[in-house]
Scaffold this motif. Structure first.
Motif, mmCIF file in Angstrom:
data_model
loop_
_atom_site.group_PDB
_atom_site.id
_atom_site.type_symbol
_atom_site.label_atom_id
_atom_site.label_comp_id
_atom_site.label_asym_id
_atom_site.label_seq_id
_atom_site.Cartn_x
_atom_site.Cartn_y
_atom_site.Cartn_z
ATOM 1 N N PRO A 6 54.751 -6.681 24.037
ATOM 2 C CA PRO A 6 56.173 -6.314 24.131
ATOM 3 C C PRO A 6 56.548 -5.161 23.223
ATOM 4 N N LEU A 7 55.894 -5.053 22.064
ATOM 5 C CA LEU A 7 56.203 -3.953 21.147
ATOM 6 C C LEU A 7 55.835 -2.615 21.777
ATOM 7 N N LEU A 8 54.629 -2.521 22.331
ATOM 8 C CA LEU A 8 54.186 -1.261 22.918
ATOM 9 C C LEU A 8 54.941 -0.949 24.207
ATOM 10 N N LEU A 9 55.325 -1.986 24.951
ATOM 11 C CA LEU A 9 56.116 -1.769 26.156
ATOM 12 C C LEU A 9 57.476 -1.169 25.800
ATOM 13 N N LEU A 10 58.127 -1.729 24.790
ATOM 14 C CA LEU A 10 59.400 -1.189 24.334
ATOM 15 C C LEU A 10 59.252 0.240 23.834
ATOM 16 N N GLU A 11 58.146 0.486 23.156
ATOM 17 C CA GLU A 11 57.915 1.825 22.627
ATOM 18 C C GLU A 11 57.793 2.849 23.756
ATOM 19 N N SER A 57 66.998 13.903 8.725
ATOM 20 C CA SER A 57 65.916 13.142 8.094
ATOM 21 C C SER A 57 66.412 11.751 7.704
ATOM 22 N N GLN A 58 65.525 10.764 7.837
ATOM 23 C CA GLN A 58 65.839 9.399 7.413
ATOM 24 C C GLN A 58 64.712 8.918 6.495
ATOM 25 N N PRO A 59 64.681 9.414 5.253
ATOM 26 C CA PRO A 59 63.556 9.112 4.357
ATOM 27 C C PRO A 59 63.428 7.640 4.004
ATOM 28 N N CYS A 60 64.504 6.871 4.146
ATOM 29 C CA CYS A 60 64.455 5.437 3.798
ATOM 30 C C CYS A 60 64.179 4.556 5.009
ATOM 31 N N GLY A 61 63.865 5.157 6.146
ATOM 32 C CA GLY A 61 63.566 4.380 7.340
ATOM 33 C C GLY A 61 64.589 4.605 8.443
ATOM 34 N N GLU A 62 64.208 4.255 9.663
ATOM 35 C CA GLU A 62 65.076 4.413 10.823
ATOM 36 C C GLU A 62 66.330 3.557 10.679
ATOM 37 N N LEU A 63 67.489 4.187 10.868
ATOM 38 C CA LEU A 63 68.765 3.512 10.652
ATOM 39 C C LEU A 63 68.903 2.257 11.526
ATOM 40 N N ILE A 69 60.067 5.940 16.642
ATOM 41 C CA ILE A 69 60.068 5.160 17.884
ATOM 42 C C ILE A 69 59.537 3.755 17.630
ATOM 43 N N ARG A 70 58.485 3.625 16.825
ATOM 44 C CA ARG A 70 57.946 2.287 16.520
ATOM 45 C C ARG A 70 58.995 1.466 15.777
#
Length: 466
Positions: free
Chosen positions: A118-123, A138-144, A342-343
């Protein structure tokens, strides 16, 4: 390929098939392995299953990938001798990567119930929605989106609430903890650590010149209130690290009353509390108090990783802190983690659509079944040889020989039988737990596990006889 038993999972069968290919005798020239599509057609499984098996072997250092060329087996010299150095942890790692070894020392709970499909399908779906283009910010602290999902998951009340700005995501747990050590200026400082403790964390603290005082978990799984009170009164303790609920590798749980008493003590002292939340979702029976339910967020920092519940496809580490924001943001910016947006979005969607909770229900069930099988085998094969803590979660069992033995020698005897176990002294910097072993119930099949435990029983008996 021999058809797997119904209780086997597809990726485990693929993993064993690939391991046999890798172990076939060859010279030192590099050996190209079948492509994802070739194996999927040959073994009649999905490409994502093949990809997951390759990811595990790559993590173990047994294969490597080359862009646009595929996967290759790491060359294994003909004279494949045992590592004979003095570093026990290095010996464990080196021998765990030798072909043909049954690695009974591992702690990869997600292997029992992978969520890669499911993770790769969503990706893939997200890649269609977000075509590759120059990143506008830029999001240096991670994806919002993922930070928001984590903040919502950890929020339990108006007083104990978290926001996306309180969440920091890094490439892996080690990198996140290195930043935390720098921000809190822990070099040379005194830190009290619940013991036994993960060897990766202990080695990291040691490398950073942190003064570690170990706080042993009591026999009944409780936390020693009087000992901690004494340490807080006589030592300049900067930080106390505790498990949020499940102590690993013991797999034990302190009672709610005991946890509440410790929290009351911590509230009386001016030190940081660092909550290790890596295994909290892996208790067989979810629920119970966690330290973040008992402590105000002002002096509390929480850290965890997705890897224990999702596997190597989600290696990111993260921490939550309502303070130190400027310094944490600066260090994350300087570290410049290269994270797949994306991940991270895919993981956030799994939390948002409830798939993670469904996955955790199945994973806990698999882990509990594995625990029951392991306990039964221990009672059959080592009933007069070891005592063990019946775990309340996780993928391992903490055992202690009935008679005093040299566990290092037991470790070496088993290596010669192609079995790797984890000696308890690895989970301490001060020589504690030297009479213990951590065993995994999430590897191999029942026959392989029974055989390995039989070899362990023989090694313990031979060592006890001297």
């Amino acid at each position: 390929m021999k058809a797997p038993r119904e209780t086997d999972f597809a990726y485990q069968a693929v993993y064993r098939y690939l391991a046999q290919l890798i172990d076939e005798p060859v010279n030192d020239a590099r050996v190209r392995l079948p492509s994802l599509r070739q194996l999927a057609e040959r073994l009649n499984v999905s490409i994502s299953t093949i990809q997951y098996a390759y990811a595990l072997l790559e993590k173990e250092g047994r294969v490597y990938s080359v862009a646009k060329s595929g996967y290759f087996a790491q060359p294994v010299p003909a004279a494949n001798t045992l590592y004979s150095g003095n570093d026990l942890l290095e010996s464990l790692y080196v021998n765990a990567r030798r072909p043909g070894m049954l690695v009974l020392s591992t702690d990869d709970p997600a292997m029992l119930q992978p969520i890669d499909s499911p993770l790769l399908l969503l990706e893939r779906e997200l890649l269609r929605q977000y075509p590759r283009q120059p990143q506008t910010h830029s999001q240096p602290c991670g994806e919002l989106e993922l930070r928001r999902a984590l903040a919502a998951r950890y929020t339990t009340s108006p007083l104990r609430c978290w926001h996306a700005d309180d969440v920091y995501i890094g490439a892996d747990l080690r990198g996140v903890l290195e930043i935390l050590i720098a921000v809190l200026a822990l070099k040379g400082a005194t830190v009290v650590v619940e013991s036994p403790c993960d060897w990766g964390i202990l080695r990291l603290l040691e490398t950073a010149s942190v003064r570690v005082i170990e706080w042993p978990v009591m026999v009944d799984g409780g936390l020693d209130h009087d000992l901690l009170e004494e340490l807080l009164e006589v030592e300049p303790v900067r930080l106390v690290m505790v498990s949020s609920s499940l102590n690993m590798p013991r797999g034990s749980l302190a009672s709610d009353d005991n946890r509440d008493a410790i929290a009351q003590l911590l509230r009386q002292h001016d030190c940081w509390v660092l909550e290790n939340d890596c295994y909290a979702e892996l208790g067989f029976e979810p629920g119970g108090l966690r330290f973040r339910d008992l402590l105000a967020p002002e002096r509390l920092i929480v850290f965890s990783t997705f890897e224990k519940i999702m596997g190597p496809e989600a290696p990111f580490g993260y921490l939550l802190s309502r303070h130190l924001g400027v310094e944490l943001q600066r260090h994350f910016l300087l570290r410049a983690f290269r994270l797949s947006a994306i991940r991270q979005k895919a993981i956030a969607r799994l939390y948002g659509n409830g798939r993670i909770d469904q996955h955790l229900q199945l994973l806990r069930r698999r882990l509990k079944d594995g625990k029951v099988q392991m306990i039964q085998l221990l009672q059959e094969r080592l009933v007069d040889t070891v005592r063990f803590v019946e775990p309340q979660g996780g993928a391992t069992v903490w055992v202690r020989p009935v008679r005093r033995v040299d566990v290092r020698q037991v470790f070496q005897r088993l290596l010669k039988q192609q079995v790797v176990v984890a000696p308890g002294e690895l989970f301490s910097l001060q020589g504690l737990h030297a009479q213990h072993l951590r065993l995994s119930h999430s590897v191999g099949n029942e026959q392989e596990l029974a055989h390995a435990l039989g070899l362990l029983a023989d090694a313990l008996r031979m060592e006890s006889m001297g």
